[in-house]
Design a protein around this motif. Structure first.
Motif, PDB file in Angstrom:
ATOM      1  N   ALA A   1      17.148  54.387  11.371  1.00  0.00           N
ATOM      2  CA  ALA A   1      16.838  55.667  10.729  1.00  0.00           C
ATOM      3  C   ALA A   1      16.314  55.435   9.310  1.00  0.00           C
ATOM      4  O   ALA A   1      15.399  56.129   8.852  1.00  0.00           O
ATOM      5  CB  ALA A   1      18.078  56.549  10.704  1.00  0.00           C
ATOM      6  N   ARG A   2      16.897  54.459   8.633  1.00  0.00           N
ATOM      7  CA  ARG A   2      16.451  54.158   7.262  1.00  0.00           C
ATOM      8  C   ARG A   2      14.997  53.679   7.266  1.00  0.00           C
ATOM      9  O   ARG A   2      14.195  54.111   6.422  1.00  0.00           O
ATOM     10  CB  ARG A   2      17.350  53.079   6.666  1.00  0.00           C
ATOM     11  CG  ARG A   2      16.975  52.670   5.247  1.00  0.00           C
ATOM     12  CD  ARG A   2      17.943  51.632   4.699  1.00  0.00           C
ATOM     13  NE  ARG A   2      17.591  51.237   3.350  1.00  0.00           N
ATOM     14  CZ  ARG A   2      18.267  50.362   2.632  1.00  0.00           C
ATOM     15  NH1 ARG A   2      19.349  49.805   3.134  1.00  0.00           N
ATOM     16  NH2 ARG A   2      17.873  50.043   1.423  1.00  0.00           N
ATOM     17  N   GLU A   3      14.663  52.812   8.221  1.00  0.00           N
ATOM     18  CA  GLU A   3      13.290  52.326   8.314  1.00  0.00           C
ATOM     19  C   GLU A   3      12.336  53.450   8.704  1.00  0.00           C
ATOM     20  O   GLU A   3      11.194  53.510   8.231  1.00  0.00           O
ATOM     21  CB  GLU A   3      13.221  51.186   9.337  1.00  0.00           C
ATOM     22  CG  GLU A   3      13.941  49.917   8.899  1.00  0.00           C
ATOM     23  CD  GLU A   3      14.091  48.907  10.032  1.00  0.00           C
ATOM     24  OE1 GLU A   3      14.199  47.712   9.729  1.00  0.00           O
ATOM     25  OE2 GLU A   3      14.109  49.319  11.214  1.00  0.00           O
ATOM     26  N   TYR A   4      12.828  54.340   9.563  1.00  0.00           N
ATOM     27  CA  TYR A   4      12.013  55.475  10.001  1.00  0.00           C
ATOM     28  C   TYR A   4      11.632  56.351   8.807  1.00  0.00           C
ATOM     29  O   TYR A   4      10.466  56.718   8.623  1.00  0.00           O
ATOM     30  CB  TYR A   4      12.802  56.285  11.026  1.00  0.00           C
ATOM     31  CG  TYR A   4      12.125  57.553  11.495  1.00  0.00           C
ATOM     32  CD1 TYR A   4      11.199  57.529  12.536  1.00  0.00           C
ATOM     33  CD2 TYR A   4      12.413  58.786  10.902  1.00  0.00           C
ATOM     34  CE1 TYR A   4      10.581  58.696  12.978  1.00  0.00           C
ATOM     35  CE2 TYR A   4      11.807  59.955  11.328  1.00  0.00           C
ATOM     36  CZ  TYR A   4      10.896  59.901  12.375  1.00  0.00           C
ATOM     37  OH  TYR A   4      10.289  61.058  12.796  1.00  0.00           O
ATOM     38  N   ILE A   5      12.619  56.691   7.973  1.00  0.00           N
ATOM     39  CA  ILE A   5      12.360  57.523   6.802  1.00  0.00           C
ATOM     40  C   ILE A   5      11.393  56.825   5.846  1.00  0.00           C
ATOM     41  O   ILE A   5      10.492  57.449   5.280  1.00  0.00           O
ATOM     42  CB  ILE A   5      13.681  57.861   6.094  1.00  0.00           C
ATOM     43  CG1 ILE A   5      14.512  58.807   6.977  1.00  0.00           C
ATOM     44  CG2 ILE A   5      13.426  58.495   4.726  1.00  0.00           C
ATOM     45  CD1 ILE A   5      15.906  59.064   6.457  1.00  0.00           C
ATOM     46  N   LYS A   6      11.560  55.518   5.676  1.00  0.00           N
ATOM     47  CA  LYS A   6      10.666  54.757   4.803  1.00  0.00           C
ATOM     48  C   LYS A   6       9.232  54.820   5.308  1.00  0.00           C
ATOM     49  O   LYS A   6       8.289  55.023   4.531  1.00  0.00           O
ATOM     50  CB  LYS A   6      11.137  53.308   4.716  1.00  0.00           C
ATOM     51  CG  LYS A   6      10.292  52.447   3.782  1.00  0.00           C
ATOM     52  CD  LYS A   6      10.844  51.027   3.711  1.00  0.00           C
ATOM     53  CE  LYS A   6       9.997  50.167   2.775  1.00  0.00           C
ATOM     54  NZ  LYS A   6      10.524  48.774   2.687  1.00  0.00           N
TER      55      LYS A   6
ATOM     56  N   VAL B   1       7.952  57.151   7.200  1.00  0.00           N
ATOM     57  CA  VAL B   1       7.447  58.520   7.025  1.00  0.00           C
ATOM     58  C   VAL B   1       6.951  58.696   5.591  1.00  0.00           C
ATOM     59  O   VAL B   1       5.876  59.259   5.357  1.00  0.00           O
ATOM     60  CB  VAL B   1       8.544  59.558   7.346  1.00  0.00           C
ATOM     61  CG1 VAL B   1       8.070  60.962   6.969  1.00  0.00           C
ATOM     62  CG2 VAL B   1       8.890  59.524   8.831  1.00  0.00           C
ATOM     63  N   LYS B   2       7.718  58.195   4.627  1.00  0.00           N
ATOM     64  CA  LYS B   2       7.318  58.291   3.220  1.00  0.00           C
ATOM     65  C   LYS B   2       5.990  57.561   2.974  1.00  0.00           C
ATOM     66  O   LYS B   2       5.155  58.023   2.189  1.00  0.00           O
ATOM     67  CB  LYS B   2       8.394  57.682   2.320  1.00  0.00           C
ATOM     68  CG  LYS B   2       9.649  58.519   2.161  1.00  0.00           C
ATOM     69  CD  LYS B   2      10.605  57.819   1.206  1.00  0.00           C
ATOM     70  CE  LYS B   2      11.847  58.635   0.932  1.00  0.00           C
ATOM     71  NZ  LYS B   2      12.764  57.934   0.002  1.00  0.00           N
TER      72      LYS B   2
ATOM     73  N   HIS C   1       4.378  60.129  11.339  1.00  0.00           N
ATOM     74  CA  HIS C   1       4.353  61.560  11.011  1.00  0.00           C
ATOM     75  C   HIS C   1       5.604  62.225  11.561  1.00  0.00           C
ATOM     76  O   HIS C   1       5.895  62.144  12.753  1.00  0.00           O
ATOM     77  CB  HIS C   1       3.119  62.240  11.604  1.00  0.00           C
ATOM     78  CG  HIS C   1       3.121  63.735  11.395  1.00  0.00           C
ATOM     79  ND1 HIS C   1       2.955  64.316  10.158  1.00  0.00           N
ATOM     80  CD2 HIS C   1       3.310  64.760  12.276  1.00  0.00           C
ATOM     81  CE1 HIS C   1       3.023  65.628  10.268  1.00  0.00           C
ATOM     82  NE2 HIS C   1       3.241  65.929  11.540  1.00  0.00           N
ATOM     83  N   ASP C   2       6.351  62.859  10.675  1.00  0.00           N
ATOM     84  CA  ASP C   2       7.505  63.656  11.072  1.00  0.00           C
ATOM     85  C   ASP C   2       7.285  65.053  10.499  1.00  0.00           C
ATOM     86  O   ASP C   2       7.296  65.222   9.266  1.00  0.00           O
ATOM     87  CB  ASP C   2       8.799  63.052  10.523  1.00  0.00           C
ATOM     88  CG  ASP C   2      10.039  63.796  11.008  1.00  0.00           C
ATOM     89  OD1 ASP C   2      10.766  63.263  11.857  1.00  0.00           O
ATOM     90  OD2 ASP C   2      10.267  64.924  10.517  1.00  0.00           O
TER      91      ASP C   2
ATOM     92  N   LEU D   1       9.314  66.664   1.988  1.00  0.00           N
ATOM     93  CA  LEU D   1       8.871  65.787   0.905  1.00  0.00           C
ATOM     94  C   LEU D   1       7.729  66.422   0.122  1.00  0.00           C
ATOM     95  O   LEU D   1       7.638  66.275  -1.104  1.00  0.00           O
ATOM     96  CB  LEU D   1       8.437  64.433   1.476  1.00  0.00           C
ATOM     97  CG  LEU D   1       9.546  63.586   2.113  1.00  0.00           C
ATOM     98  CD1 LEU D   1       8.954  62.337   2.766  1.00  0.00           C
ATOM     99  CD2 LEU D   1      10.597  63.189   1.083  1.00  0.00           C
ATOM    100  N   SER D   2       6.863  67.146   0.813  1.00  0.00           N
ATOM    101  CA  SER D   2       5.743  67.808   0.139  1.00  0.00           C
ATOM    102  C   SER D   2       6.201  68.982  -0.712  1.00  0.00           C
ATOM    103  O   SER D   2       5.438  69.484  -1.540  1.00  0.00           O
ATOM    104  CB  SER D   2       4.712  68.289   1.173  1.00  0.00           C
ATOM    105  OG  SER D   2       5.203  69.389   1.915  1.00  0.00           O
TER     106      SER D   2
END
Length: 226
Positions: free
Chosen positions: A153-158, A160-161, A166-167, A174-175
């Motif tokens: 999950a941590r890598e996923y969020i990174k 996405v950032k 695309h999430d 974040l926008s």
């Protein structure tokens, strides 16, 4: 989409429960029993009417935002949704709290792209400033996480950032100037798409002023009984 004559942002009324129930079922097709009960909606409206907002398009509810105020210091950073809501009783709501906690924000899929979600976030920010709260906090879903078995999950969020993944939910948050505080496991167990993970997000109120403590001077006169 047909032409739109009127878009209205207003407080949620308990009499609109059926519309909210239908909206939740439409927005969360992959979550078991997604609609809140009548008692839950009524309690929220009674406890904190300013925190319960809907957007109507030509008289039809197509978006909704639900929230409470909490004393954030009473909770651990890895709290769950049930922790925050007091097991869905909202007993955690406090008018003396310091954080606006987002319980839900949803937009009818047929009306996405009209910036309705942004209107609701802007309202929350204005309310946070008006009530002199430190921040807005909530657990954000990761609806596409189940598609990536090979990463955490941590890598996923990174990713996405970094715009490698695309999430739709996290990208939108974040926008809107929210930042990720941490990853929370078992936040919402029934959220299979997010595999029970959530990104704990926060928006800080730069206008927040710490309430002044009342000062009681020490007595300088001592009375003696002679």
């Amino acid at each position: 989409m047909k032409s739109i004559d009127k878009i209205e942002l207003k407080h949620l009324s308990f009499s609109e429960y059926r519309d909210i129930q239908a909206l939740m079922e439409k927005c969360y097709p992959n979550i078991d029993d997604p609609a809140w009960t009548k008692d839950q909606i009524k309690r929220l409206v009674d406890l904190f009417p300013d925190g319960q907002i809907v957007v109507k398009v030509d008289g039809t509810i197509v978006a909704c935002s639900l929230s409470i105020i909490i004393d954030y210091s009473l909770f651990e950073e890895d709290h769950t949704y049930l922790d925050i809501t007091g097991n869905d009783t909202f007993s955690t709501h406090s008018g003396e709290g310091d954080a606006l906690y987002g319980l839900d924000l949803m937009v009818d899929p047929e009306y996405r792209g009209l910036r309705l979600g942004r209107r609701l976030y802007d309202y929350r920010k204005e309310l946070c400033e008006e009530l002199n709260l430190k921040s807005i906090v909530f657990g954000g879903r990761l609806p596409n996480f189940h598609k990536f078995d090979e990463i955490t999950a941590r890598e996923y969020i990174k990713k996405v950032k970094q715009k490698e993944i695309h999430d739709p939910v996290l990208n939108f948050q974040l926008s809107n100037d929210f930042h990720v505080k941490r990853v929370v496991k078992n936040y919402l167990p029934e959220d299979n798409a997010s595999e029970s993970y959530a990104a704990l997000l926060e928006w800080s109120n730069i206008y927040y002023t710490k309430p002044a403590k009342s000062y009681k001077p020490e007595k300088s006169v001592i009375r003696l009984g002679l």
